[in-house]
Design an enzyme around this catalytic site. Structure first.
Site, short mmCIF file in Angstrom:
data_model
loop_
_atom_site.label_atom_id
_atom_site.label_comp_id
_atom_site.label_asym_id
_atom_site.label_seq_id
_atom_site.Cartn_x
_atom_site.Cartn_y
_atom_site.Cartn_z
N THR A 3 -11.37 1.14 -17.27
CA THR A 3 -10.62 0.07 -16.20
C THR A 3 -11.87 -0.64 -15.45
O THR A 3 -12.98 -0.32 -15.78
CB THR A 3 -10.04 1.09 -15.00
OG1 THR A 3 -10.89 1.92 -14.39
CG2 THR A 3 -8.96 1.96 -16.03
N LYS A 41 -5.11 15.30 -6.91
CA LYS A 41 -4.77 15.35 -8.52
C LYS A 41 -4.31 16.62 -9.00
O LYS A 41 -3.08 16.51 -9.69
CB LYS A 41 -5.92 14.75 -9.41
CG LYS A 41 -6.19 13.18 -9.11
CD LYS A 41 -5.10 12.35 -9.27
CE LYS A 41 -5.40 10.79 -9.12
NZ LYS A 41 -4.32 9.96 -9.54
N THR A 89 -14.03 1.37 -13.92
CA THR A 89 -15.08 2.20 -14.56
C THR A 89 -15.95 1.18 -15.06
O THR A 89 -17.37 1.62 -15.27
CB THR A 89 -14.56 2.75 -16.00
OG1 THR A 89 -13.51 3.84 -15.45
CG2 THR A 89 -15.35 3.56 -16.61
N ASP A 117 0.83 -1.11 -0.02
CA ASP A 117 0.01 0.03 0.04
C ASP A 117 1.17 1.17 -0.05
O ASP A 117 1.69 1.50 0.97
CB ASP A 117 -0.89 -0.05 1.17
CG ASP A 117 -1.92 1.25 1.29
OD1 ASP A 117 -1.58 2.23 0.61
OD2 ASP A 117 -2.89 1.10 1.93
N VAL A 118 1.01 2.04 -1.15
CA VAL A 118 1.69 3.15 -1.29
C VAL A 118 1.64 4.18 -0.12
O VAL A 118 2.57 4.97 0.20
CB VAL A 118 1.86 3.68 -2.65
CG1 VAL A 118 2.43 2.91 -3.82
CG2 VAL A 118 0.32 4.31 -3.01
N TYR A 140 -10.29 14.14 -4.14
CA TYR A 140 -9.71 13.37 -5.22
C TYR A 140 -9.22 14.56 -6.25
O TYR A 140 -8.19 14.53 -6.68
CB TYR A 140 -10.62 12.55 -6.02
CG TYR A 140 -10.17 11.75 -7.37
CD1 TYR A 140 -9.22 10.91 -7.15
CD2 TYR A 140 -10.48 12.17 -8.58
CE1 TYR A 140 -8.79 10.13 -8.30
CE2 TYR A 140 -10.07 11.70 -9.79
CZ TYR A 140 -9.15 10.52 -9.31
OH TYR A 140 -8.54 9.97 -10.66
#
Length: 262
Positions: free
Chosen positions: A196, A165, A199, A69-70, A161
């Site tokens: 993806t 971003k 989506t 998990d980054v 989000y």
């Protein structure tokens, strides 16, 4: 496909599906050694198997998968350094892992806000910092950070989000300025709607809303992961040797569109 990336080493976060997997497959087909990371071990193994099926037995040596998990920034920085140390170099980094929470600001929690920033901004900083240390020492390298149309255009219910971003885009520009004289290029891709797994799940759950969203794209369709991967690999490669500090929309024209209600 031309194997023009043999001897190169790449690291991709969120590499188990979608844009990350498409990029990993493309880099491996072109001969690069690729390290991918993601949170779910089952998807990581499926991704490794998919690349092996395309590249043959050699793919087992060319592709390595790491559960991570980054948002665990210490572990992320250590893994980037470990990959570079074991392979003797690190030529490419793709910061692709993402977190998104949908809610109006009135119902968005501080934990949701912090999680989106932890993955979409903090981890990009940590990964870029770790990679730039290696790339600066070797005198070359290329980093591509994955933003979103939401980082340059506003949409309701996307505050955390979108803000994270947008931060990623500006961070990319600053990193590009700092790396330019060291031979390190840093760019961003700005995807719109991409087909993806996430989506596709949304399309199934809300088909009417999904159809309207797609119809609003100038090209009339969402992008395919391979179309995004082509742009990412271009920016990573020597074909883009004089390009740094850009945020390239790959979105079917959405970012350029002036919306006029019917």
């Amino acid at each position: 496909m031309v194997r023009d990336l043999q001897g190169k080493v790449a690291f991709i976060t969120g590499g188990s599906d979608g844009i990350g997997l498409a990029t990993a497959r493309m880099l491996a087909r072109r001969g690069a050694t690729v390290a991918i990371c993601a949170r779910r071990t089952d998807r990581l193994e499926a991704a490794r198997a998919a690349i092996a099926a395309e590249c043959g037995d050699a793919a087992d040596a060319m592709v390595e998968a790491h559960q991570l998990d980054v948002s665990d920034t210490d572990a992320f920085a250590a893994l980037v350094a470990d990959v570079a140390a074991r392979h003797g170099r690190l030529d490419m980094l793709v910061n692709n892992a993402m977190s998104v929470h949908y809610a109006p600001i009135a119902r968005l929690t501080i934990d949701h806000w912090r999680k989106d920033f932890a993955v979409n901004a903090d981890a990009v900083f940590i990964g870029t910092k770790a990679a730039m240390a290696v790339m600066t020492a070797q005198g070359s390298g290329s980093i591509v950070n994955i933003s979103s149309t939401c980082g340059i255009r506003a949409a309701p219910m996307m505050a955390s989000y979108s803000a994270s971003k947008a931060a990623l885009i500006q961070f990319t520009a600053v990193a590009a300025m700092e790396g330019a004289r060291q031979g390190v290029r840093v760019n961003a891709i700005v995807p719109g709607q991409v087909q993806t797994p996430a989506t596709e799940a949304y399309n199934t759950q809300a088909p009417d809303a999904a159809a309207r969203t797609t119809d609003a794209i100038p090209m009339g369709r969402g992008g395919q992961p391979d179309e995004l991967a082509e742009a990412i690999v271009f920016l990573l490669s020597d074909a883009a040797s004089y390009i740094t500090g850009v945020a390239l929309p790959v979105d079917g024209g959405k970012a350029a569109q002036l919306y006029i209600p019917g």
